[in-house]
Design a protein around this motif. Structure first.
Motif, PDB file in Angstrom:
ATOM      1  N   ASP A 321     -15.843 -40.138  38.099  1.00 13.82           N
ATOM      2  CA  ASP A 321     -15.595 -41.218  39.062  1.00 13.82           C
ATOM      3  C   ASP A 321     -14.413 -40.804  39.921  1.00 13.82           C
ATOM      4  O   ASP A 321     -13.396 -40.343  39.394  1.00 13.82           O
ATOM      5  N   LEU A 322     -14.510 -40.987  41.214  1.00 10.25           N
ATOM      6  CA  LEU A 322     -13.368 -40.705  42.079  1.00 10.25           C
ATOM      7  C   LEU A 322     -12.306 -41.778  41.879  1.00 10.25           C
ATOM      8  O   LEU A 322     -12.621 -42.960  41.708  1.00 10.25           O
ATOM      9  N   PRO A 323     -11.034 -41.409  41.905  1.00 10.95           N
ATOM     10  CA  PRO A 323      -9.971 -42.401  41.745  1.00 10.95           C
ATOM     11  C   PRO A 323      -9.824 -43.267  42.989  1.00 10.95           C
ATOM     12  O   PRO A 323     -10.089 -42.829  44.108  1.00 10.95           O
ATOM     13  N   GLU A 324      -9.389 -44.490  42.802  1.00  7.06           N
ATOM     14  CA  GLU A 324      -9.193 -45.394  43.928  1.00  7.06           C
ATOM     15  C   GLU A 324      -7.887 -45.139  44.648  1.00  7.06           C
ATOM     16  O   GLU A 324      -7.712 -45.572  45.783  1.00  7.06           O
ATOM     17  N   VAL A 325      -6.968 -44.452  44.002  1.00  2.89           N
ATOM     18  CA  VAL A 325      -5.711 -44.057  44.637  1.00  2.89           C
ATOM     19  C   VAL A 325      -5.810 -42.569  44.942  1.00  2.89           C
ATOM     20  O   VAL A 325      -5.883 -41.750  44.020  1.00  2.89           O
ATOM     21  N   LEU A 356     -13.704 -43.411  49.410  1.00  2.00           N
ATOM     22  CA  LEU A 356     -12.653 -42.846  48.560  1.00  2.00           C
ATOM     23  C   LEU A 356     -12.519 -41.353  48.813  1.00  2.00           C
ATOM     24  O   LEU A 356     -11.405 -40.820  48.869  1.00  2.00           O
ATOM     25  N   LEU A 357     -13.648 -40.669  48.958  1.00  2.00           N
ATOM     26  CA  LEU A 357     -13.611 -39.237  49.234  1.00  2.00           C
ATOM     27  C   LEU A 357     -12.928 -38.964  50.567  1.00  2.00           C
ATOM     28  O   LEU A 357     -12.113 -38.032  50.678  1.00  2.00           O
ATOM     29  N   ARG A 358     -13.232 -39.759  51.568  1.00  2.00           N
ATOM     30  CA  ARG A 358     -12.606 -39.573  52.878  1.00  2.00           C
ATOM     31  C   ARG A 358     -11.091 -39.758  52.794  1.00  2.00           C
ATOM     32  O   ARG A 358     -10.323 -39.025  53.434  1.00  2.00           O
ATOM     33  N   ARG A 389      -4.275 -50.838  46.249  1.00  2.00           N
ATOM     34  CA  ARG A 389      -3.863 -49.737  45.389  1.00  2.00           C
ATOM     35  C   ARG A 389      -4.711 -49.683  44.125  1.00  2.00           C
ATOM     36  O   ARG A 389      -4.319 -49.133  43.119  1.00  2.00           O
ATOM     37  N   GLY A 390      -5.890 -50.285  44.160  1.00  2.00           N
ATOM     38  CA  GLY A 390      -6.766 -50.193  43.011  1.00  2.00           C
ATOM     39  C   GLY A 390      -6.398 -51.149  41.897  1.00  2.00           C
ATOM     40  O   GLY A 390      -6.806 -50.980  40.763  1.00  2.00           O
ATOM     41  N   GLY A 391      -5.624 -52.188  42.221  1.00  2.00           N
ATOM     42  CA  GLY A 391      -5.298 -53.188  41.222  1.00  2.00           C
ATOM     43  C   GLY A 391      -4.369 -52.684  40.148  1.00  2.00           C
ATOM     44  O   GLY A 391      -4.405 -53.147  39.033  1.00  2.00           O
ATOM     45  N   GLN A 392      -3.511 -51.744  40.463  1.00  2.00           N
ATOM     46  CA  GLN A 392      -2.649 -51.201  39.435  1.00  2.00           C
ATOM     47  C   GLN A 392      -1.472 -52.122  39.211  1.00  2.00           C
ATOM     48  O   GLN A 392      -0.864 -52.637  40.137  1.00  2.00           O
ATOM     49  N   GLY A 398       4.603 -48.246  29.886  1.00  2.00           N
ATOM     50  CA  GLY A 398       4.537 -47.211  30.881  1.00  2.00           C
ATOM     51  C   GLY A 398       3.107 -46.923  31.267  1.00  2.00           C
ATOM     52  O   GLY A 398       2.801 -45.951  31.928  1.00  2.00           O
ATOM     53  N   GLN A 399       2.159 -47.780  30.857  1.00  2.00           N
ATOM     54  CA  GLN A 399       0.759 -47.558  31.138  1.00  2.00           C
ATOM     55  C   GLN A 399       0.320 -48.561  32.189  1.00  2.00           C
ATOM     56  O   GLN A 399       0.903 -48.707  33.221  1.00  2.00           O
ATOM     57  N   GLY A 400      -0.769 -49.297  31.888  1.00  2.00           N
ATOM     58  CA  GLY A 400      -1.160 -50.443  32.675  1.00  2.00           C
ATOM     59  C   GLY A 400      -1.821 -50.175  33.986  1.00  2.00           C
ATOM     60  O   GLY A 400      -1.721 -50.980  34.892  1.00  2.00           O
ATOM     61  N   GLN A 401      -2.568 -49.077  34.145  1.00  2.00           N
ATOM     62  CA  GLN A 401      -3.260 -48.892  35.400  1.00  2.00           C
ATOM     63  C   GLN A 401      -4.540 -49.693  35.392  1.00  2.00           C
ATOM     64  O   GLN A 401      -5.375 -49.572  34.517  1.00  2.00           O
ATOM     65  N   GLY A 402      -4.743 -50.490  36.405  1.00  2.00           N
ATOM     66  CA  GLY A 402      -5.952 -51.286  36.497  1.00  2.00           C
ATOM     67  C   GLY A 402      -7.089 -50.488  37.058  1.00  2.00           C
ATOM     68  O   GLY A 402      -6.938 -49.493  37.717  1.00  2.00           O
ATOM     69  N   ALA A 403      -8.305 -50.970  36.805  1.00  2.00           N
ATOM     70  CA  ALA A 403      -9.471 -50.201  37.169  1.00  2.00           C
ATOM     71  C   ALA A 403      -9.966 -50.480  38.553  1.00  2.00           C
ATOM     72  O   ALA A 403     -10.554 -49.639  39.193  1.00  2.00           O
ATOM     73  N   GLY A 404      -9.774 -51.711  39.057  1.00  2.00           N
ATOM     74  CA  GLY A 404     -10.359 -52.025  40.350  1.00  2.00           C
ATOM     75  C   GLY A 404     -11.854 -52.047  40.237  1.00  2.00           C
ATOM     76  O   GLY A 404     -12.435 -52.741  39.426  1.00  2.00           O
ATOM     77  N   ARG A 405     -12.556 -51.246  41.058  1.00  2.00           N
ATOM     78  CA  ARG A 405     -14.005 -51.253  41.068  1.00  2.00           C
ATOM     79  C   ARG A 405     -14.572 -50.649  39.806  1.00  2.00           C
ATOM     80  O   ARG A 405     -14.011 -49.775  39.198  1.00  2.00           O
ATOM     81  N   ARG A 406     -15.756 -51.087  39.481  1.00  2.00           N
ATOM     82  CA  ARG A 406     -16.473 -50.461  38.384  1.00  2.00           C
ATOM     83  C   ARG A 406     -16.926 -49.094  38.801  1.00  2.00           C
ATOM     84  O   ARG A 406     -17.313 -48.857  39.921  1.00  2.00           O
ATOM     85  N   GLY A 407     -16.917 -48.166  37.852  1.00  2.00           N
ATOM     86  CA  GLY A 407     -17.363 -46.829  38.161  1.00  2.00           C
ATOM     87  C   GLY A 407     -18.786 -46.605  37.711  1.00  2.00           C
ATOM     88  O   GLY A 407     -19.072 -46.494  36.543  1.00  2.00           O
ATOM     89  N   GLY A 408     -19.736 -46.588  38.659  1.00  2.00           N
ATOM     90  CA  GLY A 408     -21.091 -46.179  38.350  1.00  2.00           C
ATOM     91  C   GLY A 408     -21.946 -47.265  37.763  1.00  2.00           C
ATOM     92  O   GLY A 408     -21.496 -48.190  37.112  1.00  2.00           O
ATOM     93  N   ALA A 409     -23.245 -47.157  37.995  1.00  2.00           N
ATOM     94  CA  ALA A 409     -24.187 -48.096  37.426  1.00  2.00           C
ATOM     95  C   ALA A 409     -24.622 -47.586  36.068  1.00  2.00           C
ATOM     96  O   ALA A 409     -24.112 -46.616  35.531  1.00  2.00           O
TER      97      ALA A 409
END
Length: 432
Positions: A321-325, A356-358, A389-392, A398-409
């Motif tokens: 999955d491409l990252p949102e950030v 995201l790729l762009r 920022r992808g809901g982070q 020191g963690q807690g990165q949010g996922a934002g969009r679901r990755g893949g069907a």
């Protein structure tokens, strides 16, 4: 005479470097170390895998070697803040290579481990404390650590800590630190907030930059496969089958997606493990050790592992999955081509990820070569993003990165661990 010796480092450090068969500094080290030895605040920018830890660790230890007496109970003389547990442990392990046989002590505090045990360690005092911001604040609130003796502060991978809301933690930590002090800030990217951070906490810093922010290591070969989201598991299996003995790090967007992907790979006969926020620290440490030792060859991870995995043998990084950030793409692919080796970074891109790729290509100022497929027309994601920022959000460990969009069907059963036509997939909300 080693080139490190010409930088003016203490003899004990030169001996430690010789034992580790390290004689030639990397560009970031050769530029940053003399400035730090002279007492300047340093703002260092370099890609991951270029030796930033020793760039700040060597001059830091050099200064501490001249400190008189033992650190007072609960106190520390130097504080290094890093965004993830894995990075904290990697930094501490690197510094212990330099302090073995000497009198300097290195301690770590991170979330996910016994806070009472950490309180016991800190009660004796330490020379160097490496910590995630959240757990450090927990200990400060319990008055288990006193920071008034800290004369050296290092902010490592500060851009990711900014993404995690680190600036709020720093506002609580900084007033407790000793003055005057030397501050060093290191990062692979340079968002606008970083300039603000450096102005607020660094005094007349010397800027060291060995590559443009957002640039990948020179020996990383990049490519992108345009695939339908339903075909990603098949494409991954095809790529992994080409070289089953190679160490391959696969990035998924969510912790639930990473776990499903790992179970599916194991069901298909691949030697896989996973690390993400639902794993205990012990489980994560064991998985990384097994990956480093070659006992497993495929490690599926969320962005919790994008920084802090320093394994020179990683041959491939696959962005399932491409990252949102966009910055996180740079850090992910920086897990390969480390220590001067070559590596390959492979990205999958479906219609929902074209934008995201762009953004990634805009950041890196390159067009990533297309390995297969044709760029599809961009379409809206299946669920809304949780913010620019992808809901982070800031995590206490020191963690807690949010996922934002679901990755893949939904993927084939062999890759999801579900039964054919199985139950509805649970949405993963946290990538850490």
């Amino acid at each position: 005479m080693s080139e490190f010796q010409s930088l003016g480092l203490a003899a004990s450090l030169i001996e430690a470097l010789n034992r580790a068969a390290l004689t030639e500094p990397t560009p970031i080290q050769s530029q940053a170390i003399p400035l730090a030895l002279a007492g300047h605040d340093v703002l260092g920018l370099a890609q991951t895998g270029t030796g930033k830890t020793f760039a700040f660790g060597l001059p830091l230890i050099h200064h501490l070697l001249s400190a008189q007496g033992k650190p007072a109970p609960k106190s520390a003389r130097a504080l290094i803040l890093a965004p993830t547990r894995e990075l904290v442990n990697q930094i501490a392990d690197s510094l212990r290579v330099l302090t073995t046989g000497g009198h300097l002590r290195v301690a770590t505090v991170v979330g996910g481990q016994s806070i009472n045990r950490q309180i016991g360690v800190l009660s004796k005092g330490t020379d160097i404390l490496v910590a995630t911001p959240g757990r450090l604040i927990d200990l400060m609130e319990r008055e288990a650590v006193l920071l008034g003796s800290v004369t050296h502060l290092v902010l490592d991978e500060a851009d990711q800590m900014l993404d995690l809301g680190f600036i709020h933690a720093l506002r609580k930590i900084a007033p407790r630190l000793g003055t005057p002090r030397q501050t060093m800030l290191f990062s692979a990217t340079m968002p606008k907030q970083m300039e603000e951070l450096s102005r607020a906490y660094l005094k007349d810093p010397k800027r060291v930059q060995v590559a443009p922010p957002g640039k990948a290591a020179d020996k990383v070969t990049q490519s992108v496969h345009f695939v339908d989201k339903n075909d990603k598991p098949t494409k991954l299996r095809e790529i992994l089958s080409r070289d089953r003995d190679a160490l391959t790090l696969v990035f998924a967007r969510t912790k639930h997606g990473a776990e499903r992907l790992m179970k599916g790979l194991k069901a298909d006969g691949f030697n896989a493990a996973s690390i993400h926020g639902n794993k205990s620290q012990g489980q994560r440490d064991r998985a990384i050790k097994a990956f480093r030792d070659g006992e497993i060859t495929v490690l599926v991870a969320t962005d919790v592992a994008a920084r802090g995995i320093d394994i020179p043998g990683v041959a491939y990084v696959v962005n399932f999955d491409l990252p949102e950030v966009p910055d996180n793409y740079v850090h992910r692919i920086g897990r390969t081509a480390r220590a001067g080796r070559e590596g390959e970074a492979i990205a999958f891109c479906c219609a929902e990820e074209v934008d995201l790729l762009r953004q990634i290509q805009k950041l890196m100022k390159i067009d990533i070569p297309v390995a297969s497929g044709v760029m599809p027309k961009a379409v809206a994601p299946s669920s809304p993003s949780r913010g620019p920022r992808g809901g982070q959000g800031h995590g206490r460990g020191g963690q807690g990165q949010g996922a934002g969009r679901r990755g893949g069907a939904k993927a084939p059963a062999a890759f999801t661990g579900e039964k054919s036509g199985g139950a509805r997939r649970r949405r993963g909300r946290s990538a850490a």
